[in-house]
Design an enzyme around this catalytic site. Structure first.
Site: not given
Length: 151
Positions: A56, A58, A86, A89
């Site tokens: 992801h 992040e 999410c 993250c």
């Protein structure tokens, strides 16, 4: 941090999301800045191109910023993203001591587990500041455009 600076940072996150889209990934981008709005690092999702479910934006961002700054303590920095993080993250950001978050689009029906940053922040040892809705409509349109094409 003033509104103009926040919008500039969200646009930088959106630019990263656009790179993710062009590469065939989920439409998410993120930025780490200092309190003055100076960009330290940028990243985007690479879950499809890396064939990695945790690649992801992040996660990449935190790794890159920690390495660049040579510290695990990012407490003096802001995480800015075109969409709400999410749970994975957001937890990673909390572990790196980030406490200031700025999001464009905060409604995310795809969260799994279905728990948002506001709920998680209630259980954090550190004080967490979350601001949402910066360029919300533009961020939402960017994300929805990709979702419609995927259907």
């Amino acid at each position: 941090m003033d509104t103009q600076t926040k919008e500039r940072l969200i646009r930088a996150a959106m630019n990263e999301a656009e790179i993710a889209i062009q590469e065939g990934n989920s439409p998410f981008g993120a930025v780490i800045s200092d309190s003055e709005g100076n960009i330290v690092e940028v990243a985007h999702s690479t879950t499809n191109t890396d064939v990695n479910p945790i690649a992801h934006a992040e996660i990449h961002l935190i790794r890159k910023a920690a390495k660049k700054l040579n510290t695990k303590d990012l407490s003096n920095y802001y995480l800015i993203s075109n969409a709400q993080s999410c749970p994975m993250c957001f937890s990673a950001a909390i572990k790196s001591k980030i406490s200031h978050f700025i999001y464009g689009y905060a409604e995310n029906e795809t969260l799994n587990p279905k728990i948002d940053v506001f709920q998680i922040s209630k259980y954090c040892k550190q004080e967490v500041h979350i601001e949402t809705g910066i360029l919300k409509d533009e961020c939402s349109a960017q994300i929805e455009q990709v979702r419609k094409m995927a259907k």
